[in-house]
Scaffold this active site. Structure first.
Site, short mmCIF file in Angstrom:
data_model
loop_
_atom_site.label_atom_id
_atom_site.label_comp_id
_atom_site.label_asym_id
_atom_site.label_seq_id
_atom_site.Cartn_x
_atom_site.Cartn_y
_atom_site.Cartn_z
N ASP A 39 -6.29 -3.91 0.65
CA ASP A 39 -6.83 -3.02 -0.45
C ASP A 39 -6.00 -1.90 -0.60
OD1 ASP A 39 -6.61 -1.67 2.20
OD2 ASP A 39 -8.71 -1.12 2.53
N ASP A 71 11.21 -6.83 7.65
CA ASP A 71 11.02 -5.81 6.65
C ASP A 71 10.54 -4.58 7.31
OD1 ASP A 71 8.63 -7.69 7.86
OD2 ASP A 71 7.36 -6.04 7.13
N ASN A 72 10.48 -4.34 8.58
CA ASN A 72 10.34 -3.06 9.25
C ASN A 72 11.70 -2.50 9.80
OD1 ASN A 72 7.55 -3.44 8.55
ND2 ASN A 72 6.82 -3.91 10.48
N ARG A 95 0.76 -1.20 0.08
CA ARG A 95 0.09 0.00 0.02
C ARG A 95 0.91 1.34 0.00
NH1 ARG A 95 -2.49 0.82 5.91
NH2 ARG A 95 -0.80 -0.02 7.07
N ASP A 122 8.06 2.41 9.69
CA ASP A 122 6.72 1.67 9.82
C ASP A 122 6.10 1.79 11.16
OD1 ASP A 122 6.66 0.97 7.17
OD2 ASP A 122 7.10 -1.17 7.45
P1 AMP Z 1 3.21 -3.72 7.86
O1 AMP Z 1 2.73 -4.77 9.11
O2 AMP Z 1 2.58 -2.38 7.95
O3 AMP Z 1 4.54 -3.74 8.05
O4 AMP Z 1 2.75 -4.40 6.82
C1 AMP Z 1 3.17 -5.72 6.12
C2 AMP Z 1 2.89 -5.87 4.96
O5 AMP Z 1 1.62 -5.74 4.48
C3 AMP Z 1 3.62 -4.83 3.95
O6 AMP Z 1 4.15 -5.58 2.90
C4 AMP Z 1 2.65 -3.98 3.40
O7 AMP Z 1 2.81 -3.20 2.37
C5 AMP Z 1 1.29 -4.98 3.42
N1 AMP Z 1 0.13 -4.21 4.10
C6 AMP Z 1 -0.39 -3.77 5.23
N2 AMP Z 1 -1.71 -3.05 4.87
C7 AMP Z 1 -1.80 -3.24 3.56
C8 AMP Z 1 -3.12 -2.99 2.94
N3 AMP Z 1 -4.22 -2.49 3.56
N4 AMP Z 1 -3.29 -3.39 1.68
C9 AMP Z 1 -2.45 -4.18 0.84
N5 AMP Z 1 -0.98 -4.31 1.73
C10 AMP Z 1 -1.00 -4.05 2.97
MG MG Z 2 6.00 -2.54 6.97
#
Ligand code: AMP
Ligand code: MG
Length: 488
Positions: free
Chosen positions: A127, A254-255, A95, A264
């Site tokens: 989304d 990844d963060n 996203r 993040d």
């Molecule tokens: P995060 O927990 O924010 O580090 O996200 C983990 C992964 O999920 C990352 O690759 C984000 O790009 C993906 N991600 C998180 N929220 C969404 C969303 N609403 N739509 C698509 N990908 C998402």
């Molecule tokens: Mg992330």
């Protein structure tokens, strides 16, 4: 929409797209129906020559929601993987979309990225969108981190989209503009190592070193020097988090940014009452990312990076492993030294050593037993804050302060030197959870001024002034039931 006339654009680059195609995909953000700028960071805009863009301008809303772009911009989403709660997973920008790289006034290049700008190749079932609350929260927390002078990604703008986003309840969507030294993560290297060719891993390596520390290319073993570089930045970063009571909450690989910036902002929060095992994130049920675990987790993540760099450290696997192991051993020592130095500075000791640690352990144990406020306790010690909380009448606290004074004297530390150190180590203001929540409730109801005030106060978090209301009398029992959420 008819094409807009954009204000002059600063120089823009997209050097990342010279990497092999496996690292990114050109993708445009998905336009939104009625964008409106909620937050605009004047200082940061000035720093990046966006100062003639304005919060109340239609073009600003169009561009920073990703709805209308000038020709010169060819945005892309990045591929990466990561260890999430210890398990390797394929991810990528689900996203977020990089608009390109811009230069600040000092000539340094930074990534600008939309977050919440629609689906990409890497969205999986998501989304591609984000809620107003989550994006304003990231803005508040990242700008507070910058105010604390701790390395971080920054926030330039939040634009609401005028479109609903479905989470636990329906909220309005928003797009945040994130500014980072780069968005290369430990997980980007894991992705290359685990799923691509050695040539591709080498391309990523060369690109990253050229971008962040080109001088390392001419060292005897560039991969090992690079590891050293990333490790030192992480040591600095996580030590700083431990200094101000910050819990990142989702330290998946990844963060973790290669550049050593806090990145993040999802379930992160600053704690009130000290508790080593404090966790706020609703999904961190085992406390993997608890406050006191953060240095250990950083080491675990850096071991993942080390593993991904092995073929670049030496073509002989055994030799590579030997070299890598000795680097990881050094890391342990760096963390320990950095942590001890930081603890010392929090109590005004410039040269704390391991033998002084019992003094700190007693303090931390007392704070934990009495749920003493992590921020205010050090202000009380410095003598700049008189709390209403009766725990500071405790004989254990008073005895400890006496021991601290005696030890300070014994080590010949002058009062003014101790105060000077404490002043720069201990913030008087953090974006406390209850303040953040009040701000976000207001934002959801359409009022921005509380959030704006909070952001403003966070810019000067080491202030010491007579009669200044540092304390924000923390709700009793504080934030022990506070919960935060990922990916909202
Ligand atoms: P995060 O927990 O924010 O580090 O996200 C983990 C992964 O999920 C990352 O690759 C984000 O790009 C993906 N991600 C998180 N929220 C969404 C969303 N609403 N739509 C698509 N990908 C998402
Ligand atoms: Mg992330």
């Amino acid at each position: 929409m008819a094409s807009l006339s954009f204000p002059t654009f600063p120089n823009i680059e997209k050097t990342y797209t010279a990497l092999p195609n496996s690292f990114f995909q050109f993708t445009n953000p998905t336009p939104v129906s009625s964008p409106n700028v909620l937050l605009w960071n004047d200082d940061l805009a000035e720093e990046f020559l966006f100062d003639h863009w304005r919060k109340d301008d239609v073009v600003t809303a169009q561009f920073f929601s990703g709805s209308n772009l000038p020709e010169a911009i060819k945005p892309f989403a990045q591929a990466y993987a990561g260890h999430q709660f210890g398990h390797f997973t394929m991810l990528g920008d689900g996203r977020t979309i990089v608009m390109g790289e811009f230069q600040n006034r000092r000539g340094e290049w930074f990534d600008f990225q939309w977050k919440g700008s629609g689906r990409t190749k890497y969205s999986r079932n998501g989304d591609g969108r984000a809620t107003i609350s989550a994006m304003v929260r990231e803005y508040i927390m990242s700008e507070a981190m910058a105010g604390l002078q701790i390395p971080t990604t920054r926030s330039l703008a939040v634009v609401k989209t005028g479109e609903p986003v479905l989470r636990e309840e329906i909220q309005e969507g928003a797009v945040l503009t994130r500014v980072a030294s780069s968005h290369i993560r430990v997980g980007t290297f894991e992705y290359a190592y685990q799923t691509l060719s050695l040539d591709e891993l080498e391309s990523l390596f060369r690109y990253t070193v050229n971008r962040h520390a080109p001088e390392l290319m001419v060292t005897e073993n560039p991969a090992l020097s690079f590891l050293d570089f990333v490790m030192k930045r992480q040591v600095t970063l996580v030590t700083n988090w431990m200094r101000v009571g910050f819990i990142h909450g989702v330290m998946n690989t990844d963060n973790m940014s290669i550049a050593g910036e806090t990145i993040d902002y999802g379930p992160c929060a600053f704690m009130n009452g000290y508790f080593g095992k404090r966790v706020f994130s609703s999904i961190d049920t085992n406390g993997r990312y608890a406050f006191a675990n953060q240095m250990g987790i950083a080491q675990w993540n850096l071991a993942c990076l080390t593993n991904s760099l092995l073929p670049l450290i030496d073509s002989n696997e055994e030799t590579a492993i030997e070299l890598a192991k000795s680097k990881l051993n050094e890391l342990e020592t760096w963390f320990q030294e950095s942590y001890i130095r930081m603890l010392g500075e929090k109590i005004g000791f410039p040269n704390l050593t391991e033998k002084d640690l019992p003094l700190l352990r007693t303090l931390y144990q007392w704070m934990q037993d009495r749920e003493a406020d992590f921020t205010n306790t050090f202000l009380v010690l410095e003598g700049v804050y008189t709390p209403k909380d009766s725990i500071y009448e405790d004989s254990r606290w008073k005895d400890w302060v006496k021991d601290w004074r005696e030890e300070k004297e014994k080590q010949g530390i002058r009062e003014e030197d101790a105060i000077k150190l404490m002043r720069k180590s201990n913030p008087s203001f953090i974006p406390r959870n209850h303040l953040v929540e009040i701000a976000l409730t207001n934002v959801r109801q359409g009022y921005m001024s509380v959030a704006e005030d909070l952001i403003k106060r966070s810019q000067n978090p080491y202030i010491r002034e007579i009669d200044y209301d540092y304390g924000e009398e923390v709700p009793k029992g504080g934030d022990s039931n506070y919960q935060t959420f990922c990916g909202t």
